[in-house]
Scaffold this active site. Structure first.
Site, PDB file in Angstrom:
ATOM      1  CG  HIS A   1      -1.453   1.475   1.777  1.00  0.00           C
ATOM      2  ND1 HIS A   1      -0.612   1.883   2.434  1.00  0.00           N
ATOM      3  CD2 HIS A   1      -2.477   2.067   1.209  1.00  0.00           C
ATOM      4  CE1 HIS A   1      -1.533   3.193   2.755  1.00  0.00           C
ATOM      5  NE2 HIS A   1      -2.448   3.275   1.856  1.00  0.00           N
TER       6      HIS A   1
ATOM      7  NE  ARG B   1     -16.926   6.429  -8.902  1.00  0.00           N
ATOM      8  CZ  ARG B   1     -16.107   5.380  -9.525  1.00  0.00           C
ATOM      9  NH1 ARG B   1     -15.278   5.013  -9.039  1.00  0.00           N
ATOM     10  NH2 ARG B   1     -16.985   4.890 -10.551  1.00  0.00           N
TER      11      ARG B   1
END
Length: 313
Positions: A116, A270
């Site tokens: 990540h 979103r």
């Protein structure tokens, strides 16, 4: 706090958009079997949701990556979630804008770690005055079958990029921050072997921006060599099942603890782009305990804060 010119935000935004392009190109070349598909989106809102948008890019079913997601966003609003203003009352009622790049890569091979990275910039204004700005980011590594040489390379890369920004002290502080942040408190274990993490960096705009760029660029230096080392390591169904089980820990952290996930969902972000970090396949098993002395049991010793650069050399 001194007002910053609007152009400086745009400069950061443009650099971040370019970073997404560069990482996508490098990962496509490393994978060799699939390409990123872009989902461009806009945030149409009213009231507290002013707008903005972004580009979510997903690579699926590649030769190396089962799924790799990397998103760029530039969003704005007039009201932050209460959790974001509790310790910063000056941000209540401020117009804010945030841009960033965030990625999570889930490899096929259980011997190649999940990873990540995130770099971001935030700014808030009220009555034409800047009332808050900062940079944040970092990168971290989540192996299932750890290799000492990989952990050393990861942290040596992190320490090297910190050198112009305070050297050992910067590395130590942001390495410790990473260990503390990526902690599954209910499990008593770190998500992986760490890396760097920082937030609310607001000492000097140009210097902090340069550090954010170093972290963003340093990600590929840290991760690409691991792809070459581990992409073709032989493995079987046992390793695959352990990989899927440990991916469950990744899901637990992202949904329970991750502040970026919480902020995105609470601020009307979103959903598909926010949750792209979740793995495509995962499993849970009640009361699983690896066999004593097995390679799976070995992982536990890596899921705690350690001074990797001293212990492994």
């Amino acid at each position: 706090m001194t007002a910053l010119p609007t152009s400086s935000f745009d400069t950061v935004r443009d650099w971040l958009a370019g970073l997404q392009d560069r990482i996508c190109a490098a990962i496509e070349q490393a994978d060799g079997g699939a390409r990123f598909v872009e989902d461009a989106w806009t945030r149409e809102g009213s009231g507290a949701l002013l707008g903005g948008g972004g580009r979510t890019r997903i690579l699926r079913d590649g030769a190396v990556f089962e799924q790799a997601g990397i998103g760029f966003s530039d969003v704005s609003g007039t009201q932050l979630p209460p959790a974001a203003t509790a310790a910063r009352p000056e941000l209540v009622g401020a117009q804010w804008r945030a841009c960033g790049v965030s990625l999570v890569f889930h490899p096929r091979n259980p011997y190649l770690p999940t990873t990540h990275a995130n770099v971001r910039h935030f700014r808030a204004e009220k009555d034409g005055e800047t009332v808050g700005w900062w940079f944040g980011g970092g990168f971290d590594l989540t192996p299932f079958y750890p290799f000492d040489e990989d952990v050393l390379h990861w942290h040596r890369t992190a320490r090297a990029l910190c050198e112009p920004f305070g050297g050992e002290a910067r590395y130590d502080a942001h390495k410790r921050w990473c260990d503390d942040y990526f902690l599954l408190k209910h499990r008593g274990e770190t998500r992986g072997v760490g890396g760097l993490f920082f937030d609310d960096l607001q000492d000097d705009f140009e210097r902090d921006y340069a550090y954010m760029r170093a972290v963003g660029d340093g990600f590929l230096d840290a991760y690409l060599p691991l792809i070459e080392r581990r992409r073709d390591t032989l493995h079987g169904e046992r390793e695959r099942q352990f990989q899927l089980y440990r991916r469950g820990r990744y899901v637990e952290f992202n949904l329970v603890f991750d502040r970026g996930t919480h902020f995105g969902l609470q601020s009307g972000g979103r959903t598909e782009s926010i949750l792209m970090s979740l793995p495509p396949l995962v499993r849970w098993e009640y009361g699983y305990v690896p066999e004593a002395g097995s390679t799976e049991a070995r992982l536990a010793d890596y899921l705690r804060p350690r001074d990797w650069l001293k212990e492994l050399t």
